[in-house]
Design a protein around this motif. Structure first.
Motif, PDB file in Angstrom:
ATOM      1  N   SER A  93      56.852  62.631  46.976  1.00 49.77           N
ATOM      2  CA  SER A  93      55.685  63.510  46.843  1.00 49.77           C
ATOM      3  C   SER A  93      55.736  64.305  45.539  1.00 49.77           C
ATOM      4  O   SER A  93      54.712  64.725  45.028  1.00 49.77           O
ATOM      5  CB  SER A  93      55.578  64.452  48.043  1.00 49.77           C
ATOM      6  N   VAL A  94      56.937  64.485  44.978  1.00 48.31           N
ATOM      7  CA  VAL A  94      57.094  65.182  43.700  1.00 48.31           C
ATOM      8  C   VAL A  94      56.986  64.197  42.532  1.00 48.31           C
ATOM      9  O   VAL A  94      56.286  64.449  41.552  1.00 48.31           O
ATOM     10  CB  VAL A  94      58.454  65.922  43.645  1.00 48.31           C
ATOM     11  N   VAL A  95      57.660  63.064  42.634  1.00 52.28           N
ATOM     12  CA  VAL A  95      57.756  62.120  41.525  1.00 52.28           C
ATOM     13  C   VAL A  95      56.465  61.316  41.344  1.00 52.28           C
ATOM     14  O   VAL A  95      55.946  61.214  40.235  1.00 52.28           O
ATOM     15  CB  VAL A  95      58.954  61.163  41.739  1.00 52.28           C
ATOM     16  N   ALA A  96      55.966  60.734  42.418  1.00 51.50           N
ATOM     17  CA  ALA A  96      54.782  59.868  42.305  1.00 51.50           C
ATOM     18  C   ALA A  96      53.907  60.009  43.550  1.00 51.50           C
ATOM     19  O   ALA A  96      53.871  59.112  44.390  1.00 51.50           O
ATOM     20  CB  ALA A  96      55.215  58.427  42.110  1.00 51.50           C
ATOM     21  N   PRO A  97      53.214  61.133  43.684  1.00 51.68           N
ATOM     22  CA  PRO A  97      52.444  61.351  44.911  1.00 51.68           C
ATOM     23  C   PRO A  97      51.299  60.364  45.104  1.00 51.68           C
ATOM     24  O   PRO A  97      51.045  59.927  46.224  1.00 51.68           O
ATOM     25  CB  PRO A  97      51.921  62.782  44.757  1.00 51.68           C
ATOM     26  N   ASN A  98      50.618  59.986  44.013  1.00 51.42           N
ATOM     27  CA  ASN A  98      49.502  59.045  44.139  1.00 51.42           C
ATOM     28  C   ASN A  98      49.990  57.659  44.553  1.00 51.42           C
ATOM     29  O   ASN A  98      49.401  57.013  45.414  1.00 51.42           O
ATOM     30  CB  ASN A  98      48.711  58.957  42.832  1.00 51.42           C
ATOM     31  N   LEU A  99      51.057  57.214  43.917  1.00 53.57           N
ATOM     32  CA  LEU A  99      51.604  55.896  44.218  1.00 53.57           C
ATOM     33  C   LEU A  99      52.121  55.836  45.657  1.00 53.57           C
ATOM     34  O   LEU A  99      51.864  54.866  46.377  1.00 53.57           O
ATOM     35  CB  LEU A  99      52.722  55.559  43.237  1.00 53.57           C
ATOM     36  N   SER A 100      52.809  56.876  46.077  1.00 53.72           N
ATOM     37  CA  SER A 100      53.331  56.862  47.442  1.00 53.72           C
ATOM     38  C   SER A 100      52.213  56.967  48.473  1.00 53.72           C
ATOM     39  O   SER A 100      52.336  56.432  49.574  1.00 53.72           O
ATOM     40  CB  SER A 100      54.361  57.974  47.640  1.00 53.72           C
ATOM     41  N   ALA A 101      51.109  57.614  48.121  1.00 50.67           N
ATOM     42  CA  ALA A 101      49.972  57.670  49.035  1.00 50.67           C
ATOM     43  C   ALA A 101      49.298  56.301  49.150  1.00 50.67           C
ATOM     44  O   ALA A 101      48.806  55.934  50.218  1.00 50.67           O
ATOM     45  CB  ALA A 101      48.963  58.709  48.568  1.00 50.67           C
ATOM     46  N   LEU A 102      49.295  55.547  48.057  1.00 47.32           N
ATOM     47  CA  LEU A 102      48.641  54.236  48.060  1.00 47.32           C
ATOM     48  C   LEU A 102      49.467  53.163  48.771  1.00 47.32           C
ATOM     49  O   LEU A 102      48.938  52.408  49.589  1.00 47.32           O
ATOM     50  CB  LEU A 102      48.360  53.774  46.629  1.00 47.32           C
ATOM     51  N   ILE A 103      50.739  53.088  48.448  1.00 44.62           N
ATOM     52  CA  ILE A 103      51.537  51.974  48.971  1.00 44.62           C
ATOM     53  C   ILE A 103      52.683  52.398  49.880  1.00 44.62           C
ATOM     54  O   ILE A 103      53.409  51.551  50.377  1.00 44.62           O
ATOM     55  CB  ILE A 103      52.075  51.097  47.815  1.00 44.62           C
ATOM     56  N   GLY A 104      52.858  53.677  50.083  1.00 43.32           N
ATOM     57  CA  GLY A 104      53.931  54.142  50.956  1.00 43.32           C
ATOM     58  C   GLY A 104      55.155  54.559  50.171  1.00 43.32           C
ATOM     59  O   GLY A 104      55.388  54.106  49.045  1.00 43.32           O
ATOM     60  N   ASP A 105      55.935  55.415  50.784  1.00 41.39           N
ATOM     61  CA  ASP A 105      57.111  55.988  50.117  1.00 41.39           C
ATOM     62  C   ASP A 105      58.171  54.945  49.775  1.00 41.39           C
ATOM     63  O   ASP A 105      58.691  54.911  48.664  1.00 41.39           O
ATOM     64  CB  ASP A 105      57.735  57.074  50.988  1.00 41.39           C
ATOM     65  N   THR A 106      58.490  54.098  50.734  1.00 43.62           N
ATOM     66  CA  THR A 106      59.572  53.136  50.531  1.00 43.62           C
ATOM     67  C   THR A 106      59.224  52.113  49.454  1.00 43.62           C
ATOM     68  O   THR A 106      60.030  51.841  48.557  1.00 43.62           O
ATOM     69  CB  THR A 106      59.891  52.411  51.852  1.00 43.62           C
ATOM     70  N   VAL A 107      58.028  51.561  49.535  1.00 44.35           N
ATOM     71  CA  VAL A 107      57.621  50.551  48.553  1.00 44.35           C
ATOM     72  C   VAL A 107      57.497  51.185  47.167  1.00 44.35           C
ATOM     73  O   VAL A 107      57.903  50.585  46.158  1.00 44.35           O
ATOM     74  CB  VAL A 107      56.294  49.878  48.984  1.00 44.35           C
ATOM     75  N   ALA A 108      56.955  52.398  47.103  1.00 48.14           N
ATOM     76  CA  ALA A 108      56.828  53.093  45.817  1.00 48.14           C
ATOM     77  C   ALA A 108      58.199  53.353  45.207  1.00 48.14           C
ATOM     78  O   ALA A 108      58.400  53.164  43.999  1.00 48.14           O
ATOM     79  CB  ALA A 108      56.061  54.394  45.995  1.00 48.14           C
ATOM     80  N   ALA A 109      59.148  53.765  46.004  1.00 48.86           N
ATOM     81  CA  ALA A 109      60.500  54.014  45.493  1.00 48.86           C
ATOM     82  C   ALA A 109      61.143  52.723  44.999  1.00 48.86           C
ATOM     83  O   ALA A 109      61.807  52.706  43.957  1.00 48.86           O
ATOM     84  CB  ALA A 109      61.359  54.651  46.579  1.00 48.86           C
ATOM     85  N   ARG A 110      60.930  51.630  45.708  1.00 53.35           N
ATOM     86  CA  ARG A 110      61.481  50.350  45.266  1.00 53.35           C
ATOM     87  C   ARG A 110      60.823  49.885  43.969  1.00 53.35           C
ATOM     88  O   ARG A 110      61.487  49.335  43.094  1.00 53.35           O
ATOM     89  CB  ARG A 110      61.305  49.299  46.355  1.00 53.35           C
TER      90      ARG A 110
END
Length: 125
Positions: A93-110
């Motif tokens: 939510s700090v590093v890439a909030p838009n990306l994690s909202a679109l594809i989810g936290d786990t996939v965004a982190a990967r």
């Protein structure tokens, strides 16, 4: 979630003989703890009833030690996974909030891990 409750209940009960005993005071000692673990009084009573009618063989002391160690390890790993998931959610939510909202936290982190930084991800074509 059900697997974790099962593991906690198995570690708590240990031997079905402790639930099936003829002395009412022993059975009543385990029932409140079982209700707390399972979260449902009816389910706890069903477990006690199933222990009474079970025809399974009793475990040896060595097997019981292994079962208890396995269930405790399983519960610890589940708690670690839960904490790790919360940590990942907070960081994403700090590093890439838009990306994690679109594809989810786990996939965004990967995805960020594969690209090696979020700046390169922005330039990725």
């Amino acid at each position: 979630k059900d697997n974790i409750r099962f593991a906690r209940a198995a570690a708590f009960i240990q031997d079905k003989g402790s639930l099936v005993s003829t002395e009412e005071d022993k059975k009543e000692d385990k029932l409140p703890g079982l209700i707390e673990i399972l979260g449902d009084e009816d389910m706890a009573k069903a477990v006690v009833a199933a222990a009474r009618t079970s025809m399974g063989m009793d475990c040896s002391a060595v097997d019981m030690v292994n079962i208890i160690n396995f269930t405790q390890r399983m519960v610890k790993l589940a708690e670690f996974r839960k904490n790790l998931s919360l940590y990942l959610t907070d960081k994403m939510s700090v590093v890439a909030p838009n990306l994690s909202a679109l594809i989810g936290d786990t996939v965004a982190a990967r995805l960020i891990s594969k690209v090696r930084c979020s700046n390169r991800l922005g330039r990725f074509q």
